[in-house]
Design an enzyme around this catalytic site. Structure first.
Site, PDB file in Angstrom:
ATOM      1  N   ASP A  12       3.720  -1.998  -3.982  1.00  0.00           N
ATOM      2  CA  ASP A  12       3.464  -0.548  -3.943  1.00  0.00           C
ATOM      3  C   ASP A  12       4.648   0.131  -3.254  1.00  0.00           C
ATOM      4  O   ASP A  12       4.990  -0.207  -2.113  1.00  0.00           O
ATOM      5  CB  ASP A  12       2.166  -0.276  -3.171  1.00  0.00           C
ATOM      6  CG  ASP A  12       1.748   1.194  -3.235  1.00  0.00           C
ATOM      7  OD1 ASP A  12       0.523   1.429  -3.313  1.00  0.00           O
ATOM      8  OD2 ASP A  12       2.595   2.092  -3.189  1.00  0.00           O
ATOM      9  N   ASP A 110       3.780   3.785  -9.341  1.00  0.00           N
ATOM     10  CA  ASP A 110       4.557   3.101  -8.300  1.00  0.00           C
ATOM     11  C   ASP A 110       3.936   1.788  -7.821  1.00  0.00           C
ATOM     12  O   ASP A 110       4.245   1.311  -6.753  1.00  0.00           O
ATOM     13  CB  ASP A 110       4.819   4.045  -7.113  1.00  0.00           C
ATOM     14  CG  ASP A 110       3.683   4.070  -6.125  1.00  0.00           C
ATOM     15  OD1 ASP A 110       2.524   3.928  -6.557  1.00  0.00           O
ATOM     16  OD2 ASP A 110       3.952   4.214  -4.919  1.00  0.00           O
ATOM     17  N   GLU A 111       3.048   1.237  -8.639  1.00  0.00           N
ATOM     18  CA  GLU A 111       2.390  -0.010  -8.235  1.00  0.00           C
ATOM     19  C   GLU A 111       2.394  -1.009  -9.371  1.00  0.00           C
ATOM     20  O   GLU A 111       2.331  -0.618 -10.531  1.00  0.00           O
ATOM     21  CB  GLU A 111       0.903   0.240  -7.929  1.00  0.00           C
ATOM     22  CG  GLU A 111       0.627   1.044  -6.722  1.00  0.00           C
ATOM     23  CD  GLU A 111      -0.867   1.299  -6.603  1.00  0.00           C
ATOM     24  OE1 GLU A 111      -1.663   0.361  -6.797  1.00  0.00           O
ATOM     25  OE2 GLU A 111      -1.226   2.447  -6.323  1.00  0.00           O
TER      26      GLU A 111
END
Ligand code: TTP
Ligand code: MG
Length: 360
Positions: A12, A110-111
């Site tokens: 993350d 974003d993960e």
């Protein structure tokens, strides 16, 4: 022979949008930075998309009305959402991550989950791999991330959130229950505010409390989710890291920092989400036919409402208009909204659309 135990990484990125802005503007470093709607001297509508850790010290959070952020931190640097830029950075990061995994699943902008079972012999090697990933992202993109390593997706995800920013947390299968036990039940993926309150009323505050509770009672109180919660509290999660194939839909959603019945805020936010979806759509060169709106009320009751248009389109105004019409039925003064989302699906590529245009 017993199957090899899985080792899963969850990556993350740290304060993703603001980190990208800081990278472009080193002069922002050390100052509170907030990306989101225009604050308009405190009169702005819409919400905070994210903020850096300096702004978080003032209590600013994702999903908070921008007017509230302004009250908490008027001196912050306020920036509009540059979604196109963040998506490009995201794609490059996903390409880096993908190389390291047997199976790879990006999870939002974003993960990502990485199943590295055959790439490493044990957790020590997984940790070394994670360090290498962090190093590569820092060198190539100048950004930090936090990584969790665990025996499944659930534990890995909670672990990545454990030490942020720039964290690395390893939790083996043997350690999982002990690691989870002191954490608040809220950390489990499906536990929202209402379930949390209900659990609290039963005397369950931590994941450990949940693990010790009678599973029959949990199943009686929460149905299937009760059983899932019980298993999760014991660190059990069998779900696979799933490779995505062709894009079937593009969606964005947002959880309001506080449940809201401010319909101007809801509609403004819906517009912003539609714009973000549209940006993505243009980048992927797709035309859509179906629009879906998702609304979750404060009690977690969730509704989706779709409409299939009689034509293929890639126009923002078609998306906005349809989304606004679809959400109307859900705007009820007595019902506070927790989350809204917009999705488009039923795609054809622009290439194909061109052929159709010429044919017609
Ligand atoms: P997160 O990973 O939840 O947040 P973050 O990366 O900003 O911060 P953290 O260091 O705690 O991971 O979300 C990733 C990006 O998604 C974030 O930078 C902005 C965007 N986002 C929204 O636009 N709205 C939201 O409500 C949330 C939670 C995130
Ligand atoms: Mg993040």
């Amino acid at each position: 022979m017993a199957e090899k135990k899985r080792i899963i990484l969850h990556v993350d990125m740290d304060h993703f949008f603001t980190a990208i802005e800081e990278r472009m503007h080193p002069e922002y470093r050390g100052k509170p930075v907030i990306v989101g709607a225009d604050p308009k001297e405190g009169k702005g509508r819409g919400v905070v998309s994210t903020c850096n850790y300096e702004a978080r010290k003032y209590g600013v959070r994702s999903g908070m009305p921008i007017s509230r952020a302004w009250k908490l931190c008027p001196n912050a640097i306020y920036l509009p959402v540059n979604y196109e830029l963040y998506t490009k950075v995201s794609e490059r990061i996903m390409a880096i991550l993908r190389k390291y995994a047997d199976k790879f699943e990006s999870w939002g902008i974003d993960e990502a989950f990485l199943d590295v079972t055959t790439r490493v012999k044990d957790y020590a090697e997984a940790e070394a791999l994670a360090r290498q990933i962090k190093k590569e992202i820092l060198e190539k993109e100048g950004l930090t991330c936090s990584i969790g390593i665990g025996p499944n997706k659930l534990v890995a995800k909670i672990a990545s959130d454990h030490q942020k920013p720039d964290g690395l947390t390893v939790v083996t299968e043997e350690e999982a229950e002990k690691f989870l036990a002191p954490l608040p039940v809220r950390k489990l993926l499906w536990v929202g505010r209402k379930t949390e309150q209900k659990l609290r009323a039963m005397g369950i505050k931590t994941i450990g409390d949940l693990a010790r509770h009678d599973p029959t009672v949990l199943a009686e109180t929460f149905g299937v989710i009760g059983t899932q919660l019980y298993l999760m509290a014991h660190g059990i999660d069998k779900s696979e890291v799933e490779e995505q194939r062709q894009i079937k839909s593009i969606s964005r959603d947002i959880t309001f920092e506080e449940d809201t019945s401010d319909f101007n805020l809801v509609l403004d936010t819906l517009e912003k989400l539609a714009e973000e979806v549209h940006n993505d759509l243009m980048r992927q060169q797709l035309y859509f036919k179906t629009v879906t709106v998702r609304v979750r009320y404060e009690n977690f009751e969730t509704h989706t409402h779709s409409r299939t248009l009689p034509f293929m389109t890639n126009r923002l105004q078609d998306l906005k208009k349809t989304a606004k019409e679809l959400i109307q039925d859900y705007l009820k003064p007595e019902r506070k909204i927790r989350l809204i989302g917009v999705r488009v699906s039923n795609f054809i590529s622009a290439e194909k659309q061109k052929t159709l245009d010429t044919a017609s």
